[in-house]
Scaffold this motif. Structure first.
Motif, PDB file in Angstrom:
ATOM      1  N   SER A  15       0.819  -1.203   0.000  1.00 31.11           N
ATOM      2  CA  SER A  15       0.000   0.000   0.000  1.00 31.11           C
ATOM      3  C   SER A  15       0.858   1.261   0.000  1.00 31.11           C
ATOM      4  CB  SER A  15      -0.951   0.007   1.198  1.00 31.11           C
ATOM      5  OG  SER A  15      -0.222   0.062   2.402  1.00 31.11           O
ATOM      6  N   GLY A  16       2.043   1.213   0.534  1.00 31.16           N
ATOM      7  CA  GLY A  16       2.929   2.367   0.558  1.00 31.16           C
ATOM      8  C   GLY A  16       3.585   2.646  -0.772  1.00 31.16           C
ATOM      9  N   ALA A  17       3.535   1.693  -1.688  1.00 33.82           N
ATOM     10  CA  ALA A  17       4.199   1.856  -2.976  1.00 33.82           C
ATOM     11  C   ALA A  17       3.503   2.866  -3.859  1.00 33.82           C
ATOM     12  CB  ALA A  17       4.291   0.505  -3.680  1.00 33.82           C
ATOM     13  N   ALA A  18       2.209   3.087  -3.676  1.00 33.83           N
ATOM     14  CA  ALA A  18       1.476   3.989  -4.554  1.00 33.83           C
ATOM     15  C   ALA A  18       0.648   4.978  -3.747  1.00 33.83           C
ATOM     16  CB  ALA A  18       0.590   3.184  -5.493  1.00 33.83           C
ATOM     17  N   LEU A  19       1.297   5.674  -2.840  1.00 28.45           N
ATOM     18  CA  LEU A  19       0.584   6.665  -2.053  1.00 28.45           C
ATOM     19  C   LEU A  19       0.336   7.906  -2.899  1.00 28.45           C
ATOM     20  CD1 LEU A  19       2.428   6.497   1.376  1.00 28.45           C
ATOM     21  CD2 LEU A  19       0.206   5.550   0.790  1.00 28.45           C
ATOM     22  N   ALA A  20      -0.865   8.426  -2.829  1.00 34.19           N
ATOM     23  CA  ALA A  20      -1.200   9.618  -3.597  1.00 34.19           C
ATOM     24  C   ALA A  20      -0.555  10.843  -2.966  1.00 34.19           C
ATOM     25  CB  ALA A  20      -2.709   9.784  -3.659  1.00 34.19           C
ATOM     26  N   ALA A  21      -0.174  11.761  -3.813  1.00 29.21           N
ATOM     27  CA  ALA A  21       0.388  13.028  -3.373  1.00 29.21           C
ATOM     28  C   ALA A  21      -0.427  14.135  -4.021  1.00 29.21           C
ATOM     29  CB  ALA A  21       1.853  13.113  -3.774  1.00 29.21           C
ATOM     30  N   ASP A  40       4.375  25.538 -12.272  1.00 34.44           N
ATOM     31  CA  ASP A  40       5.409  26.521 -11.982  1.00 34.44           C
ATOM     32  C   ASP A  40       6.461  26.010 -10.999  1.00 34.44           C
ATOM     33  OD1 ASP A  40       3.664  26.540  -9.817  1.00 34.44           O
ATOM     34  OD2 ASP A  40       3.432  28.707  -9.755  1.00 34.44           O
ATOM     35  N   ASN A  41       6.221  24.830 -10.391  1.00 33.63           N
ATOM     36  CA  ASN A  41       7.236  24.229  -9.524  1.00 33.63           C
ATOM     37  C   ASN A  41       8.279  23.453 -10.328  1.00 33.63           C
ATOM     38  OD1 ASN A  41       5.955  21.844 -10.252  1.00 33.63           O
ATOM     39  ND2 ASN A  41       5.195  21.360  -8.212  1.00 33.63           N
ATOM     40  N   GLY A  42       8.085  23.391 -11.667  1.00 29.24           N
ATOM     41  CA  GLY A  42       9.038  22.729 -12.555  1.00 29.24           C
ATOM     42  C   GLY A  42       8.771  21.255 -12.772  1.00 29.24           C
ATOM     43  N   LYS A  43       7.808  20.684 -12.052  1.00 24.56           N
ATOM     44  CA  LYS A  43       7.515  19.253 -12.187  1.00 24.56           C
ATOM     45  C   LYS A  43       6.465  19.021 -13.263  1.00 24.56           C
ATOM     46  CE  LYS A  43       8.649  17.930  -7.473  1.00 24.56           C
ATOM     47  NZ  LYS A  43       8.131  17.296  -6.256  1.00 24.56           N
ATOM     48  N   SER A  44       6.602  17.897 -13.971  1.00 24.26           N
ATOM     49  CA  SER A  44       5.643  17.509 -15.007  1.00 24.26           C
ATOM     50  C   SER A  44       4.739  16.407 -14.489  1.00 24.26           C
ATOM     51  CB  SER A  44       6.382  17.007 -16.248  1.00 24.26           C
ATOM     52  OG  SER A  44       7.083  18.064 -16.847  1.00 24.26           O
ATOM     53  N   TYR A  45       3.515  16.417 -14.981  1.00 22.64           N
ATOM     54  CA  TYR A  45       2.489  15.465 -14.555  1.00 22.64           C
ATOM     55  C   TYR A  45       1.781  14.929 -15.786  1.00 22.64           C
ATOM     56  CZ  TYR A  45       3.427  17.861 -10.202  1.00 22.64           C
ATOM     57  OH  TYR A  45       4.065  18.410  -9.111  1.00 22.64           O
ATOM     58  N   LYS A  46       1.603  13.614 -15.829  1.00 19.16           N
ATOM     59  CA  LYS A  46       0.953  12.942 -16.960  1.00 19.16           C
ATOM     60  C   LYS A  46      -0.561  13.004 -16.788  1.00 19.16           C
ATOM     61  CE  LYS A  46       1.242   9.731 -20.363  1.00 19.16           C
ATOM     62  NZ  LYS A  46       1.494  10.166 -21.676  1.00 19.16           N
ATOM     63  N   ILE A  62      -4.274  25.334 -10.552  1.00 16.59           N
ATOM     64  CA  ILE A  62      -4.916  24.029 -10.407  1.00 16.59           C
ATOM     65  C   ILE A  62      -4.434  23.326  -9.145  1.00 16.59           C
ATOM     66  CG2 ILE A  62      -5.264  23.718 -12.886  1.00 16.59           C
ATOM     67  CD1 ILE A  62      -2.963  21.693 -12.844  1.00 16.59           C
ATOM     68  N   LEU A  63      -5.242  22.390  -8.709  1.00 17.25           N
ATOM     69  CA  LEU A  63      -4.900  21.493  -7.614  1.00 17.25           C
ATOM     70  C   LEU A  63      -5.049  20.094  -8.167  1.00 17.25           C
ATOM     71  CD1 LEU A  63      -4.383  20.800  -4.603  1.00 17.25           C
ATOM     72  CD2 LEU A  63      -6.854  20.915  -4.285  1.00 17.25           C
ATOM     73  N   LEU A  64      -4.037  19.260  -7.993  1.00 13.61           N
ATOM     74  CA  LEU A  64      -4.129  17.904  -8.514  1.00 13.61           C
ATOM     75  C   LEU A  64      -3.608  16.888  -7.529  1.00 13.61           C
ATOM     76  CD1 LEU A  64      -1.035  17.075  -9.632  1.00 13.61           C
ATOM     77  CD2 LEU A  64      -1.699  18.684 -11.393  1.00 13.61           C
ATOM     78  N   ILE A  75      -1.515  11.792 -12.957  1.00 18.84           N
ATOM     79  CA  ILE A  75      -2.613  12.507 -12.324  1.00 18.84           C
ATOM     80  C   ILE A  75      -3.796  11.568 -12.131  1.00 18.84           C
ATOM     81  CG2 ILE A  75      -4.278  14.386 -12.603  1.00 18.84           C
ATOM     82  CD1 ILE A  75      -2.123  15.850 -14.247  1.00 18.84           C
ATOM     83  N   THR A  76      -4.324  11.551 -10.896  1.00 17.55           N
ATOM     84  CA  THR A  76      -5.489  10.728 -10.579  1.00 17.55           C
ATOM     85  C   THR A  76      -6.749  11.581 -10.380  1.00 17.55           C
ATOM     86  OG1 THR A  76      -4.929  10.777  -8.219  1.00 17.55           O
ATOM     87  CG2 THR A  76      -4.132   8.893  -9.517  1.00 17.55           C
ATOM     88  N   ASP A  77      -6.551  12.870 -10.056  1.00  9.59           N
ATOM     89  CA  ASP A  77      -7.689  13.765  -9.858  1.00  9.59           C
ATOM     90  C   ASP A  77      -7.179  15.194 -10.036  1.00  9.59           C
ATOM     91  OD1 ASP A  77     -10.286  14.544  -9.321  1.00  9.59           O
ATOM     92  OD2 ASP A  77     -10.057  14.432  -7.148  1.00  9.59           O
ATOM     93  N   MET A  78      -8.060  16.072 -10.547  1.00 11.33           N
ATOM     94  CA  MET A  78      -7.654  17.445 -10.791  1.00 11.33           C
ATOM     95  C   MET A  78      -8.814  18.388 -10.526  1.00 11.33           C
ATOM     96  SD  MET A  78      -6.203  19.146 -14.326  1.00 11.33           S
ATOM     97  CE  MET A  78      -5.249  17.700 -14.651  1.00 11.33           C
ATOM     98  N   GLU A  79      -8.521  19.507  -9.880  1.00 12.13           N
ATOM     99  CA  GLU A  79      -9.520  20.537  -9.636  1.00 12.13           C
ATOM    100  C   GLU A  79      -9.132  21.778 -10.417  1.00 12.13           C
ATOM    101  OE1 GLU A  79     -10.850  23.193  -5.895  1.00 12.13           O
ATOM    102  OE2 GLU A  79     -10.791  21.037  -5.546  1.00 12.13           O
ATOM    103  N   LEU A  80     -10.000  22.168 -11.359  1.00 14.82           N
ATOM    104  CA  LEU A  80      -9.773  23.341 -12.191  1.00 14.82           C
ATOM    105  C   LEU A  80     -10.603  24.501 -11.658  1.00 14.82           C
ATOM    106  CD1 LEU A  80     -10.050  21.614 -15.685  1.00 14.82           C
ATOM    107  CD2 LEU A  80      -7.968  22.177 -14.445  1.00 14.82           C
ATOM    108  N   PRO A  81     -10.180  25.753 -11.937  1.00 18.58           N
ATOM    109  CA  PRO A  81     -10.990  26.890 -11.500  1.00 18.58           C
ATOM    110  C   PRO A  81     -12.315  26.921 -12.236  1.00 18.58           C
ATOM    111  CG  PRO A  81      -9.196  27.625 -12.913  1.00 18.58           C
ATOM    112  CD  PRO A  81      -9.012  26.155 -12.667  1.00 18.58           C
ATOM    113  N   GLN A  82     -13.312  27.514 -11.585  1.00 19.62           N
ATOM    114  CA  GLN A  82     -14.639  27.559 -12.215  1.00 19.62           C
ATOM    115  C   GLN A  82     -14.952  28.914 -12.785  1.00 19.62           C
ATOM    116  OE1 GLN A  82     -17.463  26.036  -9.435  1.00 19.62           O
ATOM    117  NE2 GLN A  82     -16.402  24.108  -9.280  1.00 19.62           N
TER     118      GLN A  82
END
Length: 82
Positions: A15-21, A40-46, A62-64, A75-82
């Motif tokens: 269960s620790g192998a795939a902890l969501a962040a 803007d933190n320089g990290k890429s997300y699929k 965004i929040l993901l 990416i497993t979930d994403m919150e976009l502005p409304q």
């Protein structure tokens, strides 16, 4: 007793192998060919397979949630502005 401890340890390792962040920030760039976004933190997300990339624009806040799988931030979930 040893069997029980071993089983619990195995479950915890699996269960620790795939902890969501989570990540939050502004979209810096979008690569439609690779289906990735860079914040803007320089990290890429699929992005998920069937995601409409047209919904995301550079500069958008965004929040993901994501899992790290084989060294890739999926990416497993994403919150976009409304």
């Amino acid at each position: 007793m040893r069997t029980l401890i071993g089983a619990v340890a195995a479950v915890l390792m699996i269960s620790g192998a795939a902890l969501a962040a989570e990540a939050e920030g502004q979209v810096k760039s979008i690569d439609k060919d690779k289906a990735t976004i860079t914040l803007d933190n320089g990290k890429s997300y699929k992005l998920p397979g069937e995601f409409d990339v047209e919904n995301i624009k550079p500069g958008m806040e965004i929040l993901l949630a994501y899992d790290v799988v084989e060294g890739e931030n999926l990416i497993t979930d994403m919150e976009l502005p409304q």
